[in-house]
Motif scaffolding. Sequence first.
Motif, short mmCIF file in Angstrom:
data_model
loop_
_atom_site.label_atom_id
_atom_site.label_comp_id
_atom_site.label_asym_id
_atom_site.label_seq_id
_atom_site.Cartn_x
_atom_site.Cartn_y
_atom_site.Cartn_z
N THR A 234 0.84 -1.20 0.00
CA THR A 234 0.00 0.00 0.00
C THR A 234 0.87 1.25 0.00
N ALA A 235 0.23 2.38 -0.27
CA ALA A 235 0.93 3.66 -0.29
C ALA A 235 1.44 4.05 1.10
N GLU A 236 0.88 3.43 2.13
CA GLU A 236 1.30 3.73 3.51
C GLU A 236 2.58 2.99 3.89
N HIS A 237 2.96 1.98 3.12
CA HIS A 237 4.16 1.23 3.44
C HIS A 237 5.41 2.07 3.17
N ASP A 241 9.70 -1.47 4.71
CA ASP A 241 8.69 -2.52 4.83
C ASP A 241 8.46 -3.25 3.51
N VAL A 242 8.49 -2.51 2.41
CA VAL A 242 8.26 -3.12 1.10
C VAL A 242 9.40 -4.07 0.75
N ILE A 243 10.63 -3.69 1.05
CA ILE A 243 11.76 -4.59 0.80
C ILE A 243 11.57 -5.89 1.56
N ALA A 244 11.16 -5.79 2.83
CA ALA A 244 10.94 -6.99 3.64
C ALA A 244 9.83 -7.85 3.06
N ARG A 377 16.50 -7.73 8.63
CA ARG A 377 16.53 -6.55 7.77
C ARG A 377 17.97 -6.10 7.55
N GLY A 378 18.74 -7.07 7.04
CA GLY A 378 20.18 -6.87 6.90
C GLY A 378 20.58 -5.81 5.91
N TRP A 379 19.66 -5.35 5.04
CA TRP A 379 20.01 -4.30 4.09
C TRP A 379 20.23 -2.96 4.80
N ARG A 380 19.88 -2.88 6.08
CA ARG A 380 20.13 -1.64 6.83
C ARG A 380 21.59 -1.50 7.22
N ASN A 381 22.33 -2.59 7.15
CA ASN A 381 23.72 -2.58 7.61
C ASN A 381 24.65 -1.98 6.57
N GLU A 382 25.67 -1.34 7.03
CA GLU A 382 26.76 -0.80 6.20
C GLU A 382 26.27 0.16 5.12
N ILE A 383 25.29 0.99 5.46
CA ILE A 383 24.85 2.05 4.54
C ILE A 383 24.91 3.38 5.27
N ASP A 384 25.01 4.47 4.51
CA ASP A 384 25.15 5.78 5.13
C ASP A 384 23.80 6.36 5.53
N SER A 385 23.83 7.51 6.14
CA SER A 385 22.60 8.13 6.65
C SER A 385 21.63 8.51 5.54
N GLU A 386 22.17 8.86 4.37
CA GLU A 386 21.30 9.22 3.24
C GLU A 386 20.48 8.01 2.79
N ALA A 387 21.12 6.85 2.71
CA ALA A 387 20.41 5.63 2.32
C ALA A 387 19.42 5.22 3.40
N LEU A 388 19.79 5.39 4.66
CA LEU A 388 18.86 5.08 5.75
C LEU A 388 17.62 5.95 5.66
N ALA A 389 17.81 7.20 5.24
CA ALA A 389 16.66 8.10 5.10
C ALA A 389 15.71 7.61 4.00
N VAL A 390 16.28 7.03 2.94
CA VAL A 390 15.44 6.50 1.85
C VAL A 390 14.53 5.40 2.37
N LEU A 391 15.03 4.59 3.28
CA LEU A 391 14.24 3.47 3.81
C LEU A 391 12.97 3.94 4.51
N SER A 392 12.98 5.15 5.02
CA SER A 392 11.80 5.65 5.73
C SER A 392 10.82 6.39 4.82
N LEU A 393 11.17 6.55 3.55
CA LEU A 393 10.27 7.24 2.61
C LEU A 393 9.03 6.39 2.32
N PRO A 394 7.90 7.04 2.00
CA PRO A 394 6.76 6.26 1.51
C PRO A 394 7.10 5.63 0.16
N MET A 395 6.64 4.43 -0.06
CA MET A 395 7.06 3.67 -1.24
C MET A 395 6.72 4.34 -2.57
N PRO A 396 5.57 5.01 -2.72
CA PRO A 396 5.27 5.60 -4.04
C PRO A 396 6.35 6.56 -4.55
N THR A 397 7.00 7.28 -3.64
CA THR A 397 8.05 8.22 -4.05
C THR A 397 9.18 7.51 -4.79
#
Length: 528
Positions: A234-237, A241-244, A377-397
Motif C-alpha cells: 500500500t501507499a502507507e508502506h 517494509d516493502v523490501i521486507a 533486515r540486513g540491508w540496513r547494515n553498512e549504509i550511510d545516513s542518506e540511504a537510511l533516510a530513503v528506507l523511511s520514505l513512503p514507497m510511491p516516491t
Amino acid sequence: MNAPQPVVSDSGAAIAVRPAEPAEIELKLLAPQGALEKLREMPVIVQHARNRGAFRRLETVYYDTPERLLFQHGMSLRVRRSGKHFIQTLKLLPNIGQPLTRRQWEAPVDDVSPDLARLPAEVGDPVATLTNDALVPVFATRVRRHARQLDLPDASVEIAFDEGTIEAGERQEALSEIELELKSGNAGVLFDLGTQLLDVAPLQVGTRSKTERGYALAFDVVQPAAKAEPLSITAEHAVDDVIALLLGACWHHLLKNHAVAEKGSDPEGVHQMRVALRRLRTVCALFRRDIPSPAFQTINSEARWLMQQLGPARDWDVFAETTVTLLVAAAPDIDFGSLREAVERQRKSSYAALQTALADLRCSRFLLSLGQLVERRGWRNEIDSEALAVLSLPMPTLANKILARLHRKALRRGAHFRQLNVDAQHDLRIDLKKLRYAAEFFLPLYATHGPARRYARRLARLQTSLGRTRDIASSRILLEAIRQEGQPALHLAIGAVAGWQARDQIAAAKALRKRWRQFKATPAFWGR
C-alpha cells in the motif's frame, strides 16, 4: 495450551506474529542418518542449554476425512501421545512471505481420538461443520525426541532432535531432523543457529512439513509447483517494509518449489524456482542504487549461482515439453522416437546434477542467509545516513523513480530494434523482465489500475515473444549436444526440428516487431 506465544521482534521483522495469534515459528533442518548425536554436543548448544534436556517417545496420528477435506483446505489435524498425555493440534498453512510461521490451536484430549468440539469457533470451515465420526487416521509418526531449551542473547529457542519413522499402512519413511522453535525474542536467531549447525553436518533446509511427507507416503500425493502470490503493498508502506515484504515473498516462493524441483515430478517446479530467483534478483537490483547495501550484492550473487544450476534442467524441459511435442503433432509422418529418447537422457542427466546442487551446503546456506536477511533486515547494515533516510520514505516516491528509470533503460536498449541480434535481444529481454516484475510489485500503489494493467499486459506479451526467440536460439545449442549420436533416424529428426524452427523464427520475428511497437506506444502509468 492455546496461550499466545510471547514472540516479539525489535527489528520490525517480516515473520513475527501479532501477540494475540496462537502460532508457532519453526525452522526445520533435515539431517543424515546418524548425524544427530554429533550435533547434540555442539558448543553453542551445550553453552546455552538450561539443562541436559529430556528424551521422549512421541506417537502421533494424523486425521482427515476420507476425501482429504482438511488437506485440501491447507489444514492438518493430529493427536500426539507423550507418556499418559494426549494433545490435539490443528495447523494452517503459512501466510505469504512467512514460511516459518503457522497458526495453530492446541487442546488436551482424552485419548488418541480427536475431539473437534475442543477447537475454538474461530477455526471456521470445514472444521466447524465436521463431526468426530467423519475423521479417519491417515498416517502416523513414531519419534524419539531429545528437546533442549536454549537461552540465547536475544531469544529463547527450543531445539528438538527427532529420529523415527513416518508410517502409512505398510509403507514407512525414515525421519531424521532438527526443529528450531522460537519461544520468545527475535526469529533471526533461528537462522544464526541453523547456519552454525551447517558447520558440523551436511543439513538441508526442510521445505516440507511432516504432514506433506505423510500424505505423499499414504496417497502418493504429488506436491504441486506454486506460483508467486500477489502482495498487498500500500501507499502507507515505507520502503523498508516493502523490501521486507518482497524479499520474504521471494524466499517463500523458493521454499515452496524446492522439493518439487528436487524430486523432478513436475517441470513447473524448476521453472517456478527460476522465477522466484529472477524476482529476488530484481528486488536487489531495484533498490541497490538508492540503498547500496552489500547484502543485496551477496544475495544476488548466490541467486545467480542457483539459477545457473537450474538452467540446464529448465532448457531441456522446455525443449521436450514445447518444441518436440509441437513438432510431433505437426509432423506425424516423421519418426521422432530416437530424438525423444536422446532428449530424455539429457533431461535425466540435468536433473541428477540439479539434485546434487540442491542438496549442496551452498544451497542450504543461501536459503538460510536469505531468511536471515529478511528477519534481521540486513540491508540496513553498512549504509550511510542518506540511504537510511530513503528506507523511511513512503514507497510511491521511490516506485515512480524506479519505474521511470527501468522504462528509459529498456527504450534505450531497444533502439534500432530491427537491427538487434540474438544476444542484444536477450539483453533487452532481461531489462524488460526487471521492468515487468517492478510493475507487478508496485501495481497496487497506483489507483489508475486500467492503464497500469494494460502496460503490464503489453509488457508481458513482448517478453513472451522475446522468450520464444531465445528458446529457438537455445534449442540449436541443445541439438548440438545430441547430434553426436550417430543414428540416421536421430539426424533426420534433428533436421526436421531445424527446418521447423527456421520457419518459426520468421513468424516469431514478425510478431516480435509488432509487440515492440505496441509497447513503445503504451503510456507510463506512474507519476500521474
